[in-house]
Design an enzyme around this catalytic site. Sequence first.
Site, PDB file in Angstrom:
ATOM      1  N   GLN A  52       0.844  -1.347  -0.053  1.00 26.25           N
ATOM      2  CA  GLN A  52       0.091  -0.022  -0.080  1.00 26.25           C
ATOM      3  C   GLN A  52       0.913   1.345   0.131  1.00 26.25           C
ATOM      4  O   GLN A  52       1.849   1.247   0.693  1.00 26.25           O
ATOM      5  CB  GLN A  52      -1.074   0.018   1.173  1.00 26.25           C
ATOM      6  CG  GLN A  52      -1.926  -1.047   1.475  1.00 26.25           C
ATOM      7  CD  GLN A  52      -3.163  -0.726   0.296  1.00 26.25           C
ATOM      8  OE1 GLN A  52      -3.278   0.034  -0.559  1.00 26.25           O
ATOM      9  NE2 GLN A  52      -3.996  -1.866   0.288  1.00 26.25           N
ATOM     10  N   CYS A  75     -11.171  -1.765  -2.523  1.00 29.51           N
ATOM     11  CA  CYS A  75     -10.950  -0.362  -3.092  1.00 29.51           C
ATOM     12  C   CYS A  75     -11.772  -0.136  -4.222  1.00 29.51           C
ATOM     13  O   CYS A  75     -11.720   0.882  -4.763  1.00 29.51           O
ATOM     14  CB  CYS A  75      -9.640  -0.419  -3.781  1.00 29.51           C
ATOM     15  SG  CYS A  75      -9.210  -1.669  -4.971  1.00 29.51           S
TER      16      CYS A  75
END
Length: 428
Positions: A225, A387
């Site tokens: 990330q 996401c």
Amino acid sequence: MQCPHYDAGECRSCPLMGVPYAEQLDRKQAGVRLLLDPVAGTRAPDGSELWLDPVPSGESGFRNKAKMVVTGTAENPRLGILDPRQHPKHHDGTGVDLRDCGLYEPALGAAFPVVADVITTAALTPYNVGTRTGELKHVIMTLSPSGGLMIRFVLRSTDQLPALRAAVPALLAALPNTEVVTANLLPEHRALLEGPEEIHLAGAQTLTMRLNGIPLNLRPQGFFQTNTAMAATLYSLASEWLDTTDAASVWDLYCGVGGFGFQLAAVRPHDDGRPGPLPAGTERTVWGLETSADAVAAAQVTARELGVQDRVRFAVGDATAIPTGRTPDRAPDLAPDGPPAVGTGAGEVPEELPDAVVVNPPRRGIGSELADWIQASGIPHVLYSSCNATTLARDLEHLPGYRPVRARLLDMFPQTEHYEVLMLLERR
């Protein structure tokens, strides 16, 4: 936050630039709930609000990774992007220098001038997409939470590799916090960031990304990330939520380098001191599955470093193949120079189903086949990190036997419409 490159039309990567940050959060939360409320509802099983307040990020200085297109000349390189005002099929190779981009963590910004000097010293010729000439296509840099750097030079060929090798000592002297240096080969003229071949030039094989006390290992082509603070919060939140259940075993599908898996490998003490269903310190078994062999090898290194390889195991394979009965491809080496994981069973789907499954798929979601398999499996708990609320809503429609217990949006990508949503589901 405001950006001169956005104002000048030179960069459009941040469509919410200039929008007050509180309004950005409200807009994301409203958009996500518009998609998910019809299928997930608005209340938790105990009657409380399903959705917790969004987790805000720092609106600038949060990116731990820079993926810079190199343009210009060796004497005056530009690190940034191709000029977006030109059509991709007819681009003349002009670039926009984004070394002053406000999204990057300060330590990354401080390293850019040094990397540019190395390009000049080594006379590395930037690749020109218009003429299809030159060698250096991209520079990819990752910053660890402790300040370590991984620096990768993406080349068209090995023609200028000797010059790059010769310049590495100067790079390490100027940036002593550099822990990994590699060259990546991308010979094709394609809109790709990197190629399959990685050449180690200096330092370690992996960059240590220590989150919540866990030393995750990141190999050059591994995924991590890009917002370190939000990633730590995401994994911590997942652990906190799972600790409210009696789950003693976990499958971590789409596991990457093990961000979720290692965090969930033991029950953590509750902040308020109240005991949960399982005592603090209870060890869980974890089995992770990931398509990237590089990521799995890195996760196995972490497991060995932590001494948990007997109960936290990883395999290479596609999670969407589980419903078909296909087993993972293999369990890769524990380390680049270490022994293979022979006889561990890590390359086989465990015979017993887990108490909980974690899914963190790409934007396309887990898909109907895997969702239907989870629905039919009877697994008591699901942690879904998404996401893309559109595909999350679609997947939830295939999980009617589960009800949402908690949900929260994390602002992983300020200045854009993107986000991460974590949702805990339990069997009805």
